[in-house]
Design a protein around this motif. Structure first.
Motif, PDB file in Angstrom:
ATOM      1  N   ALA A  71      95.853  58.497  66.610  1.00  0.00           N
ATOM      2  CA  ALA A  71      97.089  57.798  66.993  1.00  0.00           C
ATOM      3  C   ALA A  71      96.749  56.523  67.433  1.00  0.00           C
ATOM      4  CB  ALA A  71      97.890  58.482  68.078  1.00  0.00           C
ATOM      5  N   LEU A  72      95.832  56.396  68.458  1.00  0.00           N
ATOM      6  CA  LEU A  72      95.246  55.058  68.953  1.00  0.00           C
ATOM      7  C   LEU A  72      95.090  54.057  67.668  1.00  0.00           C
ATOM      8  CD1 LEU A  72      93.036  56.189  71.651  1.00  0.00           C
ATOM      9  CD2 LEU A  72      95.275  55.340  71.943  1.00  0.00           C
ATOM     10  N   ASP A  73      94.336  54.624  66.514  1.00  0.00           N
ATOM     11  CA  ASP A  73      93.986  53.645  65.361  1.00  0.00           C
ATOM     12  C   ASP A  73      95.214  53.094  64.886  1.00  0.00           C
ATOM     13  OD1 ASP A  73      91.963  52.668  63.581  1.00  0.00           O
ATOM     14  OD2 ASP A  73      92.859  54.001  62.135  1.00  0.00           O
ATOM     15  N   TYR A  74      96.156  54.328  64.669  1.00  0.00           N
ATOM     16  CA  TYR A  74      97.217  53.930  63.914  1.00  0.00           C
ATOM     17  C   TYR A  74      98.321  52.828  64.719  1.00  0.00           C
ATOM     18  CZ  TYR A  74      96.622  57.235  60.103  1.00  0.00           C
ATOM     19  OH  TYR A  74      95.995  58.221  59.066  1.00  0.00           O
ATOM     20  N   ALA A  75      98.101  52.727  65.995  1.00  0.00           N
ATOM     21  CA  ALA A  75      98.793  52.043  66.788  1.00  0.00           C
ATOM     22  C   ALA A  75      98.552  50.441  66.806  1.00  0.00           C
ATOM     23  CB  ALA A  75      99.033  52.426  68.366  1.00  0.00           C
ATOM     24  N   ILE A  76      97.168  50.184  66.286  1.00  0.00           N
ATOM     25  CA  ILE A  76      96.412  49.086  66.403  1.00  0.00           C
ATOM     26  C   ILE A  76      97.004  48.106  64.934  1.00  0.00           C
ATOM     27  CG2 ILE A  76      94.546  47.658  66.551  1.00  0.00           C
ATOM     28  CD1 ILE A  76      93.434  50.219  68.086  1.00  0.00           C
ATOM     29  N   ASN A  77      97.460  47.008  64.755  1.00  0.00           N
ATOM     30  CA  ASN A  77      97.558  46.166  63.994  1.00  0.00           C
ATOM     31  C   ASN A  77      96.339  45.051  63.959  1.00  0.00           C
ATOM     32  OD1 ASN A  77      98.024  43.982  62.019  1.00  0.00           O
ATOM     33  ND2 ASN A  77     100.187  44.372  61.972  1.00  0.00           N
ATOM     34  N   LYS A  78      95.188  45.282  63.293  1.00  0.00           N
ATOM     35  CA  LYS A  78      94.082  44.696  63.274  1.00  0.00           C
ATOM     36  C   LYS A  78      94.167  43.247  62.993  1.00  0.00           C
ATOM     37  CE  LYS A  78      90.762  48.428  62.969  1.00  0.00           C
ATOM     38  NZ  LYS A  78      89.692  49.226  61.903  1.00  0.00           N
ATOM     39  N   ASP A  79      95.167  43.188  61.700  1.00  0.00           N
ATOM     40  CA  ASP A  79      95.226  41.745  61.216  1.00  0.00           C
ATOM     41  C   ASP A  79      95.848  40.820  62.462  1.00  0.00           C
ATOM     42  OD1 ASP A  79      94.367  42.584  58.891  1.00  0.00           O
ATOM     43  OD2 ASP A  79      96.313  42.703  57.862  1.00  0.00           O
ATOM     44  N   GLN A  80      96.957  41.357  62.995  1.00  0.00           N
ATOM     45  CA  GLN A  80      97.376  40.626  64.042  1.00  0.00           C
ATOM     46  C   GLN A  80      96.553  40.525  65.493  1.00  0.00           C
ATOM     47  OE1 GLN A  80     101.288  42.623  65.603  1.00  0.00           O
ATOM     48  NE2 GLN A  80     102.278  41.990  63.585  1.00  0.00           N
ATOM     49  N   TYR A  81      95.849  41.521  65.590  1.00  0.00           N
ATOM     50  CA  TYR A  81      94.836  41.327  66.905  1.00  0.00           C
ATOM     51  C   TYR A  81      93.655  40.207  66.554  1.00  0.00           C
ATOM     52  CZ  TYR A  81      90.945  42.788  69.888  1.00  0.00           C
ATOM     53  OH  TYR A  81      90.131  42.876  70.937  1.00  0.00           O
ATOM     54  N   ILE A  82      93.198  40.234  65.053  1.00  0.00           N
ATOM     55  CA  ILE A  82      91.940  39.210  65.124  1.00  0.00           C
ATOM     56  C   ILE A  82      92.572  38.005  64.979  1.00  0.00           C
ATOM     57  CG2 ILE A  82      90.486  38.596  63.346  1.00  0.00           C
ATOM     58  CD1 ILE A  82      90.237  41.411  62.408  1.00  0.00           C
ATOM     59  N   GLN A  83      94.065  37.741  64.477  1.00  0.00           N
ATOM     60  CA  GLN A  83      94.601  36.422  64.327  1.00  0.00           C
ATOM     61  C   GLN A  83      94.959  35.962  65.572  1.00  0.00           C
ATOM     62  OE1 GLN A  83      97.498  37.203  61.496  1.00  0.00           O
ATOM     63  NE2 GLN A  83      96.610  36.643  59.703  1.00  0.00           N
ATOM     64  N   ALA A  84      95.465  36.953  66.611  1.00  0.00           N
ATOM     65  CA  ALA A  84      95.807  36.363  67.938  1.00  0.00           C
ATOM     66  C   ALA A  84      94.524  36.132  68.780  1.00  0.00           C
ATOM     67  CB  ALA A  84      96.361  37.749  68.616  1.00  0.00           C
ATOM     68  N   LEU A  85      93.448  36.520  68.505  1.00  0.00           N
ATOM     69  CA  LEU A  85      92.030  36.358  69.252  1.00  0.00           C
ATOM     70  C   LEU A  85      91.554  34.755  68.612  1.00  0.00           C
ATOM     71  CD1 LEU A  85      90.037  39.437  69.977  1.00  0.00           C
ATOM     72  CD2 LEU A  85      91.504  38.173  71.367  1.00  0.00           C
ATOM     73  N   PHE A  86      91.525  34.928  67.297  1.00  0.00           N
ATOM     74  CA  PHE A  86      90.904  33.824  66.562  1.00  0.00           C
ATOM     75  C   PHE A  86      91.847  33.022  65.571  1.00  0.00           C
ATOM     76  CE2 PHE A  86      87.710  37.200  67.725  1.00  0.00           C
ATOM     77  CZ  PHE A  86      87.281  36.447  68.748  1.00  0.00           C
ATOM     78  N   PRO A  87      92.618  32.550  65.895  1.00  0.00           N
ATOM     79  CA  PRO A  87      93.902  31.873  64.731  1.00  0.00           C
ATOM     80  C   PRO A  87      92.961  31.118  63.620  1.00  0.00           C
ATOM     81  CG  PRO A  87      94.296  31.201  67.163  1.00  0.00           C
ATOM     82  CD  PRO A  87      93.186  31.870  67.146  1.00  0.00           C
ATOM     83  N   GLY A  88      93.114  31.358  62.483  1.00  0.00           N
ATOM     84  CA  GLY A  88      92.740  31.001  61.235  1.00  0.00           C
ATOM     85  C   GLY A  88      91.485  31.582  60.685  1.00  0.00           C
ATOM     86  N   TYR A  89      91.024  32.676  61.401  1.00  0.00           N
ATOM     87  CA  TYR A  89      89.967  33.454  61.196  1.00  0.00           C
ATOM     88  C   TYR A  89      90.180  34.402  59.764  1.00  0.00           C
ATOM     89  CZ  TYR A  89      85.291  35.470  62.484  1.00  0.00           C
ATOM     90  OH  TYR A  89      84.188  35.663  62.692  1.00  0.00           O
ATOM     91  N   ASP A  90      89.181  34.227  58.899  1.00  0.00           N
ATOM     92  CA  ASP A  90      89.376  34.772  57.579  1.00  0.00           C
ATOM     93  C   ASP A  90      89.029  36.345  57.521  1.00  0.00           C
ATOM     94  OD1 ASP A  90      89.124  35.531  55.026  1.00  0.00           O
ATOM     95  OD2 ASP A  90      87.603  34.450  54.351  1.00  0.00           O
ATOM     96  N   LEU A  91      90.305  37.098  57.521  1.00  0.00           N
ATOM     97  CA  LEU A  91      90.277  38.527  57.708  1.00  0.00           C
ATOM     98  C   LEU A  91      89.437  39.054  56.865  1.00  0.00           C
ATOM     99  CD1 LEU A  91      94.151  39.004  58.520  1.00  0.00           C
ATOM    100  CD2 LEU A  91      92.265  38.850  60.128  1.00  0.00           C
ATOM    101  N   LYS A  92      89.388  38.801  55.520  1.00  0.00           N
ATOM    102  CA  LYS A  92      88.597  39.363  54.701  1.00  0.00           C
ATOM    103  C   LYS A  92      87.330  39.637  54.954  1.00  0.00           C
ATOM    104  CE  LYS A  92      91.722  37.840  50.885  1.00  0.00           C
ATOM    105  NZ  LYS A  92      91.667  37.239  49.553  1.00  0.00           N
ATOM    106  N   THR A  93      86.599  38.713  55.671  1.00  0.00           N
ATOM    107  CA  THR A  93      85.275  38.751  55.939  1.00  0.00           C
ATOM    108  C   THR A  93      84.703  39.684  57.327  1.00  0.00           C
ATOM    109  OG1 THR A  93      85.090  36.615  57.063  1.00  0.00           O
ATOM    110  CG2 THR A  93      85.033  36.261  54.732  1.00  0.00           C
ATOM    111  N   VAL A  94      85.901  39.969  57.867  1.00  0.00           N
ATOM    112  CA  VAL A  94      85.550  40.381  59.217  1.00  0.00           C
ATOM    113  C   VAL A  94      85.902  41.736  59.675  1.00  0.00           C
ATOM    114  CG1 VAL A  94      85.453  38.142  60.356  1.00  0.00           C
ATOM    115  CG2 VAL A  94      87.506  39.371  60.302  1.00  0.00           C
ATOM    116  N   GLU A  95      87.047  42.264  58.992  1.00  0.00           N
ATOM    117  CA  GLU A  95      87.713  43.611  59.137  1.00  0.00           C
ATOM    118  C   GLU A  95      86.403  44.640  58.800  1.00  0.00           C
ATOM    119  OE1 GLU A  95      91.510  44.897  58.266  1.00  0.00           O
ATOM    120  OE2 GLU A  95      92.365  42.902  59.062  1.00  0.00           O
TER     121      GLU A  95
END
Length: 618
Positions: free
Chosen positions: A364-388
């Protein structure tokens, strides 16, 4: 902050193989004239400045390892493609060349050592120098080293130029976890005024040397032999004197604490060949810019710094946009470090049943997390394809199957359904059994911001968290030792946000997941801080380390990654890239995504005054 490793090597060989390279050389070491073989000065920098090179508390810092990598060599090392290479050995042991064998269920590793290798004072590297790491490691003063993979090593013997390591059983990752490196045994005895007697330094025999009850050198022998005096002095030695000796391509000339560390050529070095077309640098120096991360980045944007510094490392993803505005060439590589939510999954927490022992809560913790939003909020413009990433192994590792696993599982409806099935309310502010979890992280800016983002994600599905910000080290720090009240070691957390570093071979990471390594008062140096005890996972790890068949090992670790993700034993967030700056003055720069560090092949560098070089990427 990276989680500790149980590898036994002592402070002077914290990195795999020291310097790096390819090719084989032997012959007689001889002094060379620096003017004929060396030219130019290369200056590097890193804001995590060490106060020591070896011994002491600073021994595990990556910047310490980066410096040591230019001054030490081991039998083999890891190159910028993540492959082993021959260093002080003539080749990498394998099943095909006979260097790796299993006889009667026990593994042997044979290193064919290059002859006539010397220390930087011209003295020979002896058999005792190779044995020293195990004698130092198993002294009572270094008892924290016991309980790791080196416990499988039953003997080390020599035949001509061959060093034969015999194991009790099989360790599939032995080349990585039992990497031998010499230490200057005779030099230590002279430096510390401690002549060691009564210990056989011509070979190593675990059964004869160690006390069977303690798995350490007997205390009486330790004291009577003079070893205790030597080890005590060694462990407290910062090893920053120009008179200290090294076996790598460079040695220390001057050490100005928190200012500048100057390395000059070891003219007795012949282990690895220089670039045949260029002389090696006459000086490699580390210049301290700032110990403050943001100030460090701003300093690198200054024109005066560009004129002074040839290469810089140790950056966060949020530094990338600033770094690209500098004059430097910016190399961003997927690394073997990633950000995770560590989950303490033991049956109890603070004397009560632990909700995270239930796989449904972890999922449930995992399903509650939007990783895309999390990474973009921390590092705007970061390439999600290379980091998730979804698994316990970063995508840059040849063992990874991240492409086969979901990268972003965000699904609040599934999270609520799982929590409801586990007996918890899914809306804050209403009646019912609400879940509140203890959440700990460090005081790093991105983690403070990240914890607040997680609080919002979890609140949306009815989960509350109590956030604590702790020091990384020191009394009661997040990563402090058991004796210092470490939060992770004492399992006094439910969720911990931090970075985690791995090695190319995933077997060493298994030490964080098997029950024999659960930290406790009787096992204070264990690596299993999550209290994880899963018989099936343990069986997989045991099978993976008990064979030398690489195809079989890959199949096993593929299953490990799928199973680990299904059970959601921790939540991986994003890969932390290795970011290195270079001027075109550094020839043969080969950025290395492994723990060997970006300056691993200093033996092969050259200085280009035309500023026209580009880094060589894997």
């Amino acid at each position: 902050m990276l989680r500790k490793s149980l590898a036994i090597p002592a402070a002077a060989f914290l990195i795999l193989g020291g310097t790096a390279g390819m090719g084989q050389v032997g012959g007689t070491a001889h002094a060379r004239t620096a003017a004929d073989n060396y030219s130019g000065t290369i200056s590097v920098t890193d804001y995590q400045v060490p106060n020591a090179l070896g011994g002491g508390a600073a021994g595990s810092l990556q910047v310490n390892a980066d410096l040591i990598s230019m001054m030490t060599d081991g039998a083999i090392g890891i190159d910028y493609k993540g492959n082993f290479y021959a260093d002080l050995a003539t080749d990498v042991p394998s099943t095909s060349n006979g260097g790796l064998k299993v006889v009667n269920g026990n593994e042997t590793i044979t290193y064919h050592l290059k002859p006539n290798q010397k220390w930087s004072d011209g003295s020979p590297i002896t058999h005792a120098d190779w044995i020293a790491q195990w004698v130092l490691g198993y002294s009572p003063e270094n008892s924290a080293n016991a309980g790791g993979p080196a416990d499988l090593l039953s003997s080390v013997t020599f035949s001509g130029n061959d060093m034969i390591m015999s194991l009790h059983g099989v360790l599939g990752s032995a080349l990585q976890q039992l990497l031998p490196s010499p230490l200057p045994w005779e030099f230590y005895q002279k430096k510390y005024g401690a002549t060691v007697t009564g210990i056989d330094m011509t070979s190593y025999n675990r059964a004869k040397l160690l006390d069977q009850k303690t798995d350490l050198i007997p205390a009486a022998l330790d004291k009577s032999s003079g070893l205790q005096k030597l080890v005590t002095a060694y462990d407290s030695d910062n090893y920053t004197s120009p008179s200290d000796i090294w076996n790598g391509p460079y040695k220390l000339q001057t050490w100005s604490a928190d200012q500048r560390y100057v390395l000059v050529p070891n003219t007795y070095y012949t282990a690895l060949p220089a670039d045949p077309k260029h002389p090696r640098p006459a000086v490699i120096q580390q210049i301290v810019l700032s110990k403050d991360g943001p100030t460090y980045v701003q300093d690198l944007k200054a024109g005066s710094t560009y004129n002074t510094i040839d290469s810089a490392t140790d950056f966060d993803p949020d530094n990338i946009s600033d770094l690209k505005s500098t004059k430097y060439q910016v190399v961003v590589q997927p690394g073997l470090v990633y950000e995770i939510l560590d989950l303490m999954v033991g049956p109890t927490f603070n004397g009560k049943p632990n909700p995270l022992a239930d796989v449904r809560v972890r999922q449930a913790l995992d399903y509650a997390i939007n990783k895309d939003q999390y990474i973009q909020a921390l590092f705007p413009g970061y390439d999600l394809k290379t980091v998730e990433l979804a698994s316990m192994i970063p995508a840059s590792s040849p063992w990874s199957i991240n492409s086969q696993l979901p990268q972003n599982d965000y699904n609040p409806a599934k999270a609520r359904a799982l929590l409801q099935a586990a007996g918890y309310a899914t809306t804050l502010g209403t009646g019912g059994n609400h879940l509140t979890l203890d959440f700990v992280t460090t005081k790093k800016t991105s983690r403070i911001k990240g914890s607040q983002i997680f609080q919002r994600f979890f609140n949306q599905v009815g989960i509350g968290i109590k956030i604590r910000y702790a020091n990384a080290s020191g009394p009661n720090g997040l990563f402090s030792s058991w004796n210092d009240g470490g939060i992770q070691d004492h399992h006094t957390f439910q969720i911990s946000l931090h970075g985690y570093g791995t090695n190319p071979d995933p077997d060493e990471g298994s030490l964080s997941s098997i029950p024999s390594q659960i930290t406790s008062a009787s096992n204070p140096t264990g690596a299993n801080v999550d209290n994880l005890n899963d018989p099936h996972l343990t069986a997989l790890f045991t099978a993976g380390r008990s064979t030398l068949d690489n195809a079989k090992r890959h199949s096993i670790y593929n299953e490990v990654q799928k199973y680990f993700w299904q059970k959601m034993y921790n939540i991986s967030l994003f890969t932390t890239p290795q970011i290195t700056l270079y001027k075109g003055t550094v020839g043969n720069a080969k950025p290395n995504f492994t723990q060997s560090g970006p300056w691993w092949n200093a033996y092969q560098w050259f200085y280009d005054p035309t500023n026209s070089q580009k880094p060589l990427l894997s």
